[in-house]
Design a protein around this motif. Structure first.
Motif, PDB file in Angstrom:
ATOM      1  N   TYR A 138      46.759  40.150  27.109  1.00  0.00           N
ATOM      2  CA  TYR A 138      47.102  39.466  25.864  1.00  0.00           C
ATOM      3  C   TYR A 138      47.867  38.162  26.104  1.00  0.00           C
ATOM      4  N   LYS A 139      47.860  37.694  27.365  1.00  0.00           N
ATOM      5  CA  LYS A 139      48.539  36.439  27.688  1.00  0.00           C
ATOM      6  C   LYS A 139      47.577  35.539  28.444  1.00  0.00           C
ATOM      7  N   LEU A 140      47.740  34.249  28.233  1.00  0.00           N
ATOM      8  CA  LEU A 140      46.891  33.293  28.932  1.00  0.00           C
ATOM      9  C   LEU A 140      47.098  33.373  30.442  1.00  0.00           C
ATOM     10  N   GLU A 141      48.302  33.754  30.855  1.00  0.00           N
ATOM     11  CA  GLU A 141      48.595  33.853  32.279  1.00  0.00           C
ATOM     12  C   GLU A 141      47.839  34.996  32.960  1.00  0.00           C
ATOM     13  N   ASP A 142      47.252  35.894  32.188  1.00  0.00           N
ATOM     14  CA  ASP A 142      46.495  37.009  32.768  1.00  0.00           C
ATOM     15  C   ASP A 142      45.122  36.588  33.266  1.00  0.00           C
ATOM     16  N   TYR A 143      44.734  35.338  33.033  1.00  0.00           N
ATOM     17  CA  TYR A 143      43.373  34.900  33.338  1.00  0.00           C
ATOM     18  C   TYR A 143      43.365  33.665  34.236  1.00  0.00           C
ATOM     19  N   ILE A 144      42.360  33.606  35.080  1.00  0.00           N
ATOM     20  CA  ILE A 144      42.059  32.407  35.857  1.00  0.00           C
ATOM     21  C   ILE A 144      41.004  31.627  35.077  1.00  0.00           C
ATOM     22  N   ILE A 145      41.291  30.390  34.765  1.00  0.00           N
ATOM     23  CA  ILE A 145      40.386  29.585  33.940  1.00  0.00           C
ATOM     24  C   ILE A 145      39.648  28.587  34.824  1.00  0.00           C
ATOM     25  N   GLY A 146      38.336  28.557  34.671  1.00  0.00           N
ATOM     26  CA  GLY A 146      37.500  27.656  35.454  1.00  0.00           C
ATOM     27  C   GLY A 146      37.099  26.424  34.680  1.00  0.00           C
ATOM     28  N   ASN A 147      35.844  26.023  34.823  1.00  0.00           N
ATOM     29  CA  ASN A 147      35.344  24.809  34.201  1.00  0.00           C
ATOM     30  C   ASN A 147      34.950  25.034  32.749  1.00  0.00           C
ATOM     31  N   SER A 174      44.622  50.691  33.479  1.00  0.00           N
ATOM     32  CA  SER A 174      44.441  49.357  34.040  1.00  0.00           C
ATOM     33  C   SER A 174      44.978  48.329  33.069  1.00  0.00           C
ATOM     34  N   SER A 175      45.395  47.176  33.594  1.00  0.00           N
ATOM     35  CA  SER A 175      46.103  46.210  32.763  1.00  0.00           C
ATOM     36  C   SER A 175      45.263  45.012  32.347  1.00  0.00           C
ATOM     37  N   LEU A 176      43.995  44.935  32.755  1.00  0.00           N
ATOM     38  CA  LEU A 176      43.199  43.757  32.443  1.00  0.00           C
ATOM     39  C   LEU A 176      41.851  44.156  31.873  1.00  0.00           C
ATOM     40  N   VAL A 177      41.158  43.172  31.312  1.00  0.00           N
ATOM     41  CA  VAL A 177      39.801  43.361  30.860  1.00  0.00           C
ATOM     42  C   VAL A 177      38.892  43.205  32.071  1.00  0.00           C
ATOM     43  N   GLU A 178      38.105  44.228  32.385  1.00  0.00           N
ATOM     44  CA  GLU A 178      37.256  44.206  33.564  1.00  0.00           C
ATOM     45  C   GLU A 178      35.831  44.506  33.170  1.00  0.00           C
ATOM     46  N   HIS A 265      37.032  40.445  22.690  1.00  0.00           N
ATOM     47  CA  HIS A 265      37.784  41.546  23.301  1.00  0.00           C
ATOM     48  C   HIS A 265      39.286  41.321  23.289  1.00  0.00           C
ATOM     49  N   ARG A 266      39.704  40.088  23.275  1.00  0.00           N
ATOM     50  CA  ARG A 266      41.125  39.785  23.193  1.00  0.00           C
ATOM     51  C   ARG A 266      41.313  38.549  22.321  1.00  0.00           C
ATOM     52  N   ALA A 267      42.395  38.530  21.546  1.00  0.00           N
ATOM     53  CA  ALA A 267      42.758  37.380  20.727  1.00  0.00           C
ATOM     54  C   ALA A 267      44.276  37.257  20.776  1.00  0.00           C
ATOM     55  N   PHE A 268      44.766  36.078  21.149  1.00  0.00           N
ATOM     56  CA  PHE A 268      46.206  35.867  21.253  1.00  0.00           C
ATOM     57  C   PHE A 268      46.506  34.388  21.069  1.00  0.00           C
ATOM     58  N   THR A 269      47.739  34.072  20.746  1.00  0.00           N
ATOM     59  CA  THR A 269      48.175  32.682  20.646  1.00  0.00           C
ATOM     60  C   THR A 269      48.974  32.319  21.893  1.00  0.00           C
ATOM     61  N   ALA A 270      48.889  31.047  22.282  1.00  0.00           N
ATOM     62  CA  ALA A 270      49.598  30.565  23.474  1.00  0.00           C
ATOM     63  C   ALA A 270      49.739  29.058  23.378  1.00  0.00           C
TER      64      ALA A 270
END
Length: 575
Positions: A138-147, A174-178, A265-270
């Motif tokens: 639920y946080k932007l930091e949980d993801y690696i963002i590409g192009n 588990s703590s992430l969307v896989e 699958h996920r929606a959050f503000t950041a």
């Protein structure tokens, strides 16, 4: 049923109904008088079941009891004014009619029961999303963002992946969307991909926030339409209590999972980050801390979805699908639109740019409808929007607005009905699917405000006649003459898998229809997740068809097909 048996049975039924009518007529009058005398509240009239008569009598459909009452009334009036051969003829016709119609009704009741049983079986088979929603992310930091993989008028989309997390114990979550472990490898032309789907299986959509404020509550309220395809765990639990007002001050609907509708699958503000290409692609919507001349707010809404190789438009720019694949693609759009309509949602911005595409193990395209920023999804709307002022938003992309939407003029009591507007857009997109230009884009020149149906350009001769018929019907100007998405989808299902033998609505045709439905059900159940040819997309389509079986919709579809085939045969004979 022989004619002799029908006559004798009809006469017997007619005589018994006549006797009951004569004996009970006085009782009915007395009961009515007693009811009028002691009635306290308003009268309640029960709805009589409609009789399924052949399509050639579709303008005279009425309940059997209503028909009997009309004939009884006419017979009594003639009977009390004096007996005559005409009176006897009326009662004889009534007896024969009851006998013949009763047999037709019995056949239809059996077919309707078959439809209900099949529907009950397949509605239990819920669609499982290819991404497993888990407890975090639920946080932007949980993801690696590409192009960047896409950009529209209100958002940018980036490829993404969940950050690596060491394996947990079996009793922990588990703590992430896989990705699901058994998810099949997606096959795709390399020229259509802009990233490695194995490396970046997710996509993150960053909405542009201009004027919605920087609080999470204000952002979720302003962009609530984007959450219509969100899953039950998309928002963090503490955010679920927020009243998502939308544009009209009511809670928007949430649609259930469907293979042809995107799943959030996920929606959050950041806080808005400086992502690749931001300064070049959309500098004006960045916040002032990233661009001194930017108009955006510091925070915005992020949506996490599955990553798809391309849009439908990108696919059609480099590939020409076969006629069968094109029919399956059009059918998927209709199934997706029907799913939305059943849950009270009108997309209102359906176009090839807003349809994503991937491929099953056989290379068959699977389509999903995305981008719900313009949708009508209010919980009390029923796909109808009061249009009393020009400030009411009618939807996006005016080129693909249905005639009843684009021509609507604001006024007191004016209501726009969107129940068949998305189906009309599917008819226009079908031209693109079958290798032609969309007739309602400016390059071609037709305007949905004023076009005539005879102005529609002909489709390629390789397109099957039944598919051409469906497209022409979907593009009818009057909604009352246009089939719903469900009926149009049924027409394609019958055309693809039913053959020409099913385009008949007599007793023999109804038996063939029931036998075919049972056969299709058995095939789909035996094959499981794969269709008759091992095609997963076809299996999903057949399951969707069987889970939404309705005899009246199916008969309407068969009637359209029969009409179209008769017209085609007449044209061949005249030529």
């Amino acid at each position: 049923m022989s004619v002799k048996h029908a006559i004798s049975r009809g006469l017997e039924l007619g005589r018994s109904v006549l006797q009951l009518g004569l004996l009970k007529s006085g009782g009915r009058v007395a009961a009515k008088l007693r009811a009028d005398r002691f009635r306290v509240g308003p009268s309640v009239r029960t709805v009589q079941p409609q009789a399924f008569l052949p399509s050639r009598y579709r303008y005279y459909r009425t309940s059997l009891r209503g028909l009997a009452a009309q004939l009884q009334s006419a017979g009594f009036r003639r009977g009390f004014t004096g007996g005559s051969p005409r009176n006897r003829a009326v009662f004889l016709a009534f007896g024969l009619g009851v006998g013949l119609i009763e047999q037709q009704l019995e056949d239809d009741r059996k077919t309707a029961a078959t439809c209900e049983e099949i529907q009950a079986v397949f509605r239990k088979k819920k669609f499982q999303s290819p991404l497993k929603s888990l407890s975090s992310g639920y946080k932007l930091e949980d993801y690696i963002i590409g192009n960047q993989v896409g950009k529209g008028s209100n958002a940018a989309v980036y490829e993404a992946a969940a950050k690596f997390v060491p394996p947990k114990q079996t009793d922990s979550k588990s703590s992430l969307v896989e990705l699901r472990e058994d998810e099949e490898e997606v096959q795709k032309p390399r020229s259509l991909t802009c990233c490695s789907l194995k490396k970046f299986p997710l996509a993150i959509k960053m909405l542009w926030n201009i004027g919605a404020g920087s609080s999470s509550e204000a952002i979720l309220k302003s962009m609530s339409q984007e959450l219509v395809p969100a899953g039950p765990l998309a928002l963090k639990q503490e955010k679920e209590h927020i009243t998502l007002n939308g544009d009209f001050g009511v809670l928007p609907r949430r649609v259930s999972a469907h293979p042809n509708v995107i799943r959030v699958h996920r929606a959050f503000t950041a806080d808005v980050p400086l992502l690749p290409g931001a300064q070049e692609e959309y500098p004006d919507v960045l916040p002032a801390r990233l661009n001194p001349f930017g108009l955006g707010n510091n925070r915005t809404l992020f949506l996490v979805m599955k990553n798809y190789p391309c849009t439908l438009r990108q696919y059609l720019d480099v590939t020409s699908p076969s006629c069968r694949q094109g029919s399956l693609m059009m059918l998927q759009l209709l199934e997706g639109v029907d799913h939305l309509c059943r849950q009270g949602v009108a997309h209102r911005d359906l176009k090839s740019d807003n349809v994503l595409l991937e491929f099953d193990s056989d290379g068959c395209p699977r389509l999903v409808i995305t981008d719900f920023g313009c949708c009508l999804a209010q919980s009390d709307s029923c796909l109808q929007l009061p249009y009393n002022t020009t400030w009411v938003y009618k939807g996006g992309n005016s080129s693909l607005m249905a005639p009843e939407v684009i021509t609507a003029l604001p006024g007191h009591g004016v209501v726009i009905d969107y129940s068949k507007a998305d189906a009309w857009a599917v008819g226009a997109i079908a031209y693109e699917i079958f290798g032609d230009h969309n007739p309602f884009y400016r390059a071609v020149g037709l305007d949905s405000r004023s076009y005539q149906e005879k102005q529609l350009p002909p489709l390629p001769s390789t397109v099957p006649a039944d598919v051409q018929l469906v497209i022409r019907l979907l593009l009818r100007r009057k909604p009352s003459q246009r089939p719903s998405a469900r009926v149009a989808a049924n027409m394609l299902h019958v055309s693809l898998w039913g053959g020409k033998a099913l385009a008949s609505q007599d007793s023999a045709g109804m038996k063939k229809l029931a036998d075919w439905l049972l056969c299709q059900s058995a095939v789909v159940l035996l094959k499981g997740c794969r269709g008759p040819s091992g095609n997963r997309v076809e299996a999903e389509l057949q399951q969707s068809f069987l889970s939404n079986l309705d005899l009246e919709d199916l008969r309407t579809a068969l009637g359209f097909l029969l009409y179209g085939r008769e017209q085609q045969h007449a044209c061949i004979l005249s030529a």
